[in-house]
Design a protein around this motif. Sequence first.
Motif, mmCIF file in Angstrom:
data_model
loop_
_atom_site.group_PDB
_atom_site.id
_atom_site.type_symbol
_atom_site.label_atom_id
_atom_site.label_comp_id
_atom_site.label_asym_id
_atom_site.label_seq_id
_atom_site.Cartn_x
_atom_site.Cartn_y
_atom_site.Cartn_z
ATOM 1 N N GLU A 1 17.390 -10.401 -32.508
ATOM 2 C CA GLU A 1 18.206 -9.231 -32.854
ATOM 3 C C GLU A 1 17.633 -8.517 -34.080
ATOM 4 O OE1 GLU A 1 22.861 -8.105 -34.026
ATOM 5 O OE2 GLU A 1 22.289 -10.176 -33.573
ATOM 6 N N ALA A 2 17.216 -9.279 -35.086
ATOM 7 C CA ALA A 2 16.620 -8.677 -36.285
ATOM 8 C C ALA A 2 15.304 -7.986 -35.943
ATOM 9 C CB ALA A 2 16.396 -9.752 -37.343
ATOM 10 N N TYR A 3 14.520 -8.584 -35.040
ATOM 11 C CA TYR A 3 13.259 -7.979 -34.605
ATOM 12 C C TYR A 3 13.506 -6.633 -33.928
ATOM 13 C CZ TYR A 3 9.308 -7.220 -31.416
ATOM 14 O OH TYR A 3 8.281 -6.676 -30.702
ATOM 15 N N GLY A 4 14.523 -6.568 -33.065
ATOM 16 C CA GLY A 4 14.872 -5.309 -32.412
ATOM 17 C C GLY A 4 15.292 -4.251 -33.420
ATOM 18 N N THR A 5 16.032 -4.645 -34.442
ATOM 19 C CA THR A 5 16.442 -3.710 -35.482
ATOM 20 C C THR A 5 15.236 -3.174 -36.247
ATOM 21 O OG1 THR A 5 18.542 -4.880 -35.741
ATOM 22 C CG2 THR A 5 17.881 -3.425 -37.541
ATOM 23 N N ASP A 6 14.270 -4.049 -36.538
ATOM 24 C CA ASP A 6 13.057 -3.626 -37.249
ATOM 25 C C ASP A 6 12.254 -2.637 -36.411
ATOM 26 O OD1 ASP A 6 13.825 -5.349 -39.231
ATOM 27 O OD2 ASP A 6 12.479 -6.969 -38.615
ATOM 28 N N LEU A 7 12.211 -2.854 -35.102
ATOM 29 C CA LEU A 7 11.496 -1.916 -34.231
ATOM 30 C C LEU A 7 12.162 -0.545 -34.235
ATOM 31 C CD1 LEU A 7 10.438 -3.858 -30.999
ATOM 32 C CD2 LEU A 7 8.948 -2.768 -32.673
ATOM 33 N N GLU A 8 13.490 -0.531 -34.162
ATOM 34 C CA GLU A 8 14.218 0.740 -34.148
ATOM 35 C C GLU A 8 14.030 1.511 -35.451
ATOM 36 O OE1 GLU A 8 18.274 -0.041 -33.279
ATOM 37 O OE2 GLU A 8 17.894 -0.836 -31.266
ATOM 38 N N SER A 9 13.911 0.803 -36.567
ATOM 39 C CA SER A 9 13.795 1.469 -37.860
ATOM 40 C C SER A 9 12.485 2.236 -38.005
ATOM 41 C CB SER A 9 13.924 0.442 -38.989
ATOM 42 O OG SER A 9 12.805 -0.429 -39.023
ATOM 43 N N ARG A 10 11.474 1.907 -37.210
ATOM 44 C CA ARG A 10 10.196 2.619 -37.318
ATOM 45 C C ARG A 10 9.899 3.443 -36.053
ATOM 46 N NH1 ARG A 10 4.961 -1.340 -36.293
ATOM 47 N NH2 ARG A 10 5.271 -1.511 -34.058
ATOM 48 N N ALA A 11 10.930 3.791 -35.323
ATOM 49 C CA ALA A 11 10.751 4.497 -34.044
ATOM 50 C C ALA A 11 10.023 5.825 -34.231
ATOM 51 C CB ALA A 11 12.107 4.720 -33.379
#
Length: 375
Positions: free
Chosen positions: A76-86
């Motif tokens: 879940e944290a990994y997915g959040t990190d990906l979204e933050s640099r979209a």
Amino acid sequence: MAIEKALYEAPVGIESEMQEQEPIEIEIVDPEMVSIEMDGLEINILPGEDLENHNANIAEQLDEQALALISDELLEAYGTDLESRAEWEETYYDGLELLGLKIEDRSEPWEGAFGVYHPVLAEAVVKFQAETIVETFPAQGPVKTKLIGAYSREKTEAANRVREDMNYMLTDGMPDYRSEHERVLWNLPIAGSAFKKVFFDPSLDRPVAQFIPAEDFIVSYGASSLESAQRYTHRMKRSKNEVRKMQVSGFYRDVDLGDPVADNDDISNRKDEISGYNASQDDRFTLLEIHCDLDIPGFEDTDKEGDPTGIEVPYVVTIEKGTGEVLSIYRNWEEGDNNKRRLNHFTHYTYVPGFGFYGFGLIHLIGGYAKGATS
């Protein structure tokens, strides 16, 4: 079954009080479990127990429920990190086309329309790579030494030995070092950031300095450097045979992962398309090596009295993305370090420092000019 064995045995011909010492008693009830009794002290060695376990794979000692909780939290944290640099990914994705490395026939605005991109971006990248490789990898070797303090013959000779040994290692002992370095110098001016991961590869039995493209290094939002990052992830592609080797060697948990599930991001697909590869043929596992801080039950940080402090400490957790299986959890601090400072295995190269963690590349700096000149 009980085995009696004297703890000490005096040399032949020497009478010693040690001969009168009561023998220790070792009781083997279960061949996989040994119980030792001596002077009222009882030591039980349980199956699978590792007394020197600082570098052990903690995932082997946790139950499936605990591993599932860790996996869910980190994915879940990994997915959040990906979204933050979209938006960063979108800019990078669009800019790759401006390199003009792929020849294509256009049907817009009419059939057979001119499809050549202005080479300003590609020229700048090639020039940077050609000039920088000469400076960082000269003929005499990439390593130089500098004496600090008063000069002496002993210090000068020691510096010469260090320089010669390191240059030999980087040019002959690590034959892939230069090629990986050149890949860094090609990708750095395009994306603005590039990474190297330095580690000892047991399969090659030597150190490795591996290039990691920026799209495969995901950092938590708000980080300005590797030292201040709460969490960062190295996304890796490994074949089924490579993963199996790591499992057999004991580095990863021996769990069934099934067949690899295709998981390619847009930037990697665009690079494959430019290079003429078909990403649908990729049959490798996607492994997430997450460097983070955790408070794992049973392995808590404790104070001088042995009570849990509630402080999260650094670990390296590897998860197979398709199944969510935790393959390994390793402590990421030096044994004996009471402060438990995180070990850093990566080097971050930036072209031009940006507002956040990732640097600015030529796509950001002159991508607009390349697009305008092409139009």
